[in-house]
Enzyme design. Structure first.
Site, PDB file in Angstrom:
ATOM      1  N   LEU A 100       0.819  -1.217   0.000  1.00 38.92           N
ATOM      2  CA  LEU A 100       0.000   0.000   0.000  1.00 38.92           C
ATOM      3  C   LEU A 100       0.851   1.264   0.000  1.00 38.92           C
ATOM      4  O   LEU A 100       0.408   2.321  -0.444  1.00 38.92           O
ATOM      5  CB  LEU A 100      -0.924   0.009   1.228  1.00 38.92           C
ATOM      6  N   GLY A 135       8.344   1.645   7.903  1.00 35.93           N
ATOM      7  CA  GLY A 135       8.602   0.590   6.940  1.00 35.93           C
ATOM      8  C   GLY A 135       7.429   0.432   5.986  1.00 35.93           C
ATOM      9  O   GLY A 135       6.506   1.255   5.977  1.00 35.93           O
ATOM     10  N   LYS A 151       1.734  -3.237   8.938  1.00 37.70           N
ATOM     11  CA  LYS A 151       2.879  -2.336   8.912  1.00 37.70           C
ATOM     12  C   LYS A 151       4.096  -3.108   9.414  1.00 37.70           C
ATOM     13  O   LYS A 151       4.142  -3.567  10.554  1.00 37.70           O
ATOM     14  CB  LYS A 151       2.616  -1.104   9.783  1.00 37.70           C
ATOM     15  N   ASP A 203       3.475  13.773  15.300  1.00 35.60           N
ATOM     16  CA  ASP A 203       3.729  13.607  13.856  1.00 35.60           C
ATOM     17  C   ASP A 203       2.425  13.667  13.068  1.00 35.60           C
ATOM     18  O   ASP A 203       2.201  12.883  12.151  1.00 35.60           O
ATOM     19  CB  ASP A 203       4.456  12.292  13.590  1.00 35.60           C
TER      20      ASP A 203
END
Length: 821
Positions: A511, A517, A533, A630
């Protein structure tokens, strides 16, 4: 002696001429200047009136020297000439300076956001035409001044640069021709991005670069010298960045300009010849042309060929007779790996590279500067900021090094990052005396013994740490460990099951990829879609961020937070399993011209408010007080109904209930979304997330990225552009074209812009908390006035991509930076 007497007589005669002039220097609202009339400064230096340049028949209002009426230094209506001699210049009761034509239509007008009870226009002795209150001579209270809008000439005491509070850009632009004062294609201005620098532009492209200020002069031009006739200063602070020169002796006349051919010049008036004599005429040789040799190459006009690759670099595609292909520049012989096993090659006597994508700190030592560069994988070079202080301050470069030149004098030292295996310059052979030789042998022996002891201790210590780490990892894998289950509160997936679900991590199921990563789509045996993930072995994030995300998000449940289904820790693999979001991330919509049309204003409202509610939950309503650190468009995922869900909690931190803020030496996040206090000092709080949310809201409204934002009229970031439009009462221009047609919701859009600007204010205490933001977005209450945003000019931006200068792109990867002290 005769020449001296002649000069004295001329100066005395000219001073008498000044004092004998009786013409007015001001006009009031009940007065006007018609074609043929003039204003003269009180000391008789400058005159204002109507003129026709050269053989042209068109008429303009301009300012010129009394000693040289053909030397026009400023033009009011440079882009709107009059066709006859019926023009009238007057001051309105509101304090506007207007130029009327034969039909009493306004051809040109000054602008002001304030009014005065008794406005007057006055031509000052400096050549500055100002509109002010009759009884107030404070320059800070001028309603308007011509010095804020230079034409082709930079006069003494005129600022070249930016007012960072108002967004005013003062730059010099050439005439189209000697008979047409309209704005030409050349301009001299300060580029405020990164470490500010002076550039010569041809339309929207950099033609040449004088460089940034190093405390003594511009790094690309060392000919600037303080002297009894001419002195100067460069100001760089939170409010302004500008260059200015002054003439202590008022009987001397000096002017700087950019001529219609784009050549910068400086002239001095000579009474003896009654003419302007050039002091400086810039010669644009090959090495003066911006980035003539490409990236990682140096230009030396005294060599043939002039271009050569830096040591440790090779030309991408060398041509016959020319070792550097100037279109591509050079590339590294040995690629850099993301670790601190690097050295720095010192290059002396050079013009420092383009600083538009640099970062700087005024108080840091050169040693601290090197340490910060080593800790950041994107840092490619560093140098001293202020050579006047003997090498104080710090400048870091990120990405390509462009526009380096060898200078005969006034050059600086540049430290270029190299792989440790890259050979350096050969050292000269040294000859030692017997005593020195004995000392060296004894010292070497002691050094070897010491290093052996240190190495042994280090080995034992590392082994101990490794055993502790293996124990920790074993504990994480042990499903029977009750305390670990309590901490993670999540099911553990089997490695084989995840591999089967993702077709053995097939690229067809990939994706995307982030700082953690790659992310893969998977299908569990019961038919449920998942997103996996997978921690990359080369990731800048590691086990700590992995555990942090597991421990934090497992305890959070909210409709606007992505749901973590479990984890997999097996066979040196660390993976997180999330619910699958079919519409992927927000950035794939708002920054894509085609897909952005699918987001009408109703959907964008839902996304902005959903993110706000998710942050409110993190800050105030969850079991833990969480700072995300973030927040950005790529970390907002969209479900089937385009509902937003905040994701990626690897960098998040939990706070105690009564804790206000915290500080870190490891600055982690994404440039463009970082708050100023976090990026500069490592200090973060809930207001850091509020800043990121404000940036995100402005991006959603405009469809533009904050980082890498480009505009033909200035070099501001998106937040700076939004602020400029806001204070100029033009906020509607920020709205994406797809939304403008939805006029029934225009006030709602403006409200969201207003809230976004409140969130990105420079000081944390001025930003609202998320509970206030949610309320302001959902009702029609009166909002406070926003103040100047942080990173108005994006001075901490660092481009880690390899895109060429001038492109409008930014690589929004999560970065790690050691705190700038």
């Amino acid at each position: 002696m005769e020449a001296f007497t002649h000069l004295f007589v001329c100066s005395f005669f000219f001073s008498l001429l000044r004092t004998s002039i009786s013409q007015d220097s001001t006009i009031t609202p009940n007065q006007s200047i018609r074609d043929g009339g003039t204003l003269v400064s009180a000391d008789g230096s400058f005159q204002l009136g109507f003129f026709s340049p050269g053989n042209s028949k068109t008429r303009y209002v301009g300012i010129w020297y009394m000693i040289s009426s053909e030397t026009v230094v400023w033009v009011a209506n440079r882009n709107a000439p009059l066709n006859d001699q019926s023009g009238v210049l007057k001051v309105t009761d509101d304090g506007f300076l207007v130029l009327l034509n034969s039909t009493n239509s306004i051809v040109w007008s000054s602008n002001t956001s304030r009014t005065a009870e008794n406005p007057v226009a006055q031509l000052l002795d400096t050549g500055n035409l100002v509109v002010k209150d009759r009884i107030d001579d404070d320059p800070e209270k001028f309603l308007w001044q011509s010095f804020d809008y230079p034409c082709d000439t930079l006069l003494p005491k005129m600022k070249l640069g930016w007012n960072l509070v108002t967004g005013l850009d003062r730059f010099v632009s050439s005439w189209k021709s000697t008979e047409d004062p309209a704005q030409g294609e050349y301009s001299m201005r300060i580029d405020p991005r990164g470490l500010p620098q002076v550039v010569l532009m041809k339309r929207d492209s950099i033609l040449a670069r004088l460089g940034s200020w190093n405390g003594l002069h511009f790094t690309g031009y060392s000919g600037l010298r303080q002297n009894p006739i001419y002195n100067y200063e460069f100001v760089l602070n939170e409010k302004e960045v500008y260059f200015e020169y002054k003439l202590p002796d008022t009987s001397v006349f000096v002017r700087s300009m950019v001529n219609p051919s784009g050549v910068p010049q400086r002239f001095i008036w000579m009474d003896r010849t009654h003419s302007w004599e050039p002091i400086i005429t810039a010669q644009l040789d090959q090495c003066a042309i911006y980035a003539f040799c490409g990236s990682y190459a140096s230009c030396d006009i005294n060599n043939s060929p002039v271009c050569s690759c830096l040591e440790g670099f090779l030309s991408k595609s060398p041509k016959d007779g020319d070792p550097v292909d100037r279109s591509d520049g050079c590339v590294r012989m040995t690629p850099l790996e993301c670790n601190d096993r690097h050295k720095f090659l010192k290059r002396t006597g050079v013009k420092l590279p383009d600083t538009s994508s640099s970062w700087y700190n005024k108080s840091m030592t050169l040693e601290e500067c090197e340490g910060i560069c080593l800790k950041n994988c994107s840092c490619t070079a560093y140098a001293s900021l202020d050579v006047r202080g003997g090498g104080s301050g710090c400048v870091l470069w990120f990405g390509r090094l462009v526009d380096i030149s060898e200078l005969a004098e006034g050059g600086q030292d540049l430290y270029i990052r190299m792989a440790i295996s890259e050979p350096g310059r050969p050292e000269k052979k040294r000859h030692f005396s017997k005593k020195k030789l004995v000392a060296i042998i004894v010292g070497s022996t002691l050094l070897v013994v010491g290093m052996t002891i240190v190495g042994l201790v280090s080995y034992i210590w590392k082994k101990k740490l490794k055993n502790q780490e293996m124990t920790k990892r074993s504990q994480m894998k042990d499903n029977n460990n009750e305390s670990e289950k309590e901490d993670m509160e999540l099911p553990i997936f089997d490695m084989v099951a995840i591999a089967n679900a993702t077709d053995n991590f097939s690229n067809n199921n990939k994706l995307g990829e982030g700082g953690f990563g790659p992310v893969y789509k998977g299908i569990l045996p019961e038919g449920r879609n998942i997103a996996v993930k997978r921690l990359s072995k080369n990731s800048g994030q590691g086990l700590n961020e992995f555990k942090n995300e597991v421990n934090l998000i497992a305890k959070l449940q909210h409709r606007n937070l992505v749901k973590l289904l479990g984890s997999c820790i097996q066979e040196n693999e660390n993976m997180l399993i999330y619910e699958y979001m079919p519409n992927k991330s927000l950035d794939s919509f708002i920054f894509d011209k085609a897909k952005s049309k699918l987001l009408d204003w109703h959907k964008r409202i839902n996304i902005i408010r959903g993110v706000a509610k998710g942050l409110l939950y993190l800050h105030e309503d969850s079991r833990l007080k969480i700072i995300h650190r973030d927040l950005k468009a790529s970390n907002i995922l969209l479900d089937n109904n385009m509902n937003p869900k905040i994701s990626d909690f690897g960098l998040a931190r939990s706070f105690e209930e009564d804790q206000i803020d915290s500080k870190t030496n490891r600055i982690i996040g994404t440039y463009g979304y970082m708050s100023p206090e976090y990026a500069a000092h490592g200090q973060y709080s809930i207001k850091s997330d509020v800043f990121s949310f404000g940036v995100l809201a402005l991006e959603i409204v405009s469809g533009k990225k904050n980082r890498g934002f480009c505009h033909s009229d200035h070099h501001l970031s998106l937040t700076g552009h939004a602020w400029k439009l806001w204070i100029e009462d033009r906020p509607m221009e920020l709205i994406e074209d797809n939304l403008v047609a939805d006029l029934c919701t225009l006030s709602n859009v403006l409200r969201h812009i207003h809230v976004g600007l409140l969130c990105v204010q420079q000081r944390p205490k001025n930003r609202p908390n998320m509970s206030s933001v949610v309320q302001m977005l959902s009702n029609e209450s009166l909002l406070p006035k926003p103040k100047q945003p942080g990173f108005f000019t994006d001075s901490l931006e660092a481009d880690s991509s390899s895109t060429k200068h001038g492109t409008c792109s930014a690589n929004e990867i999560t970065i790690t930076l050691l705190e700038a002290r």
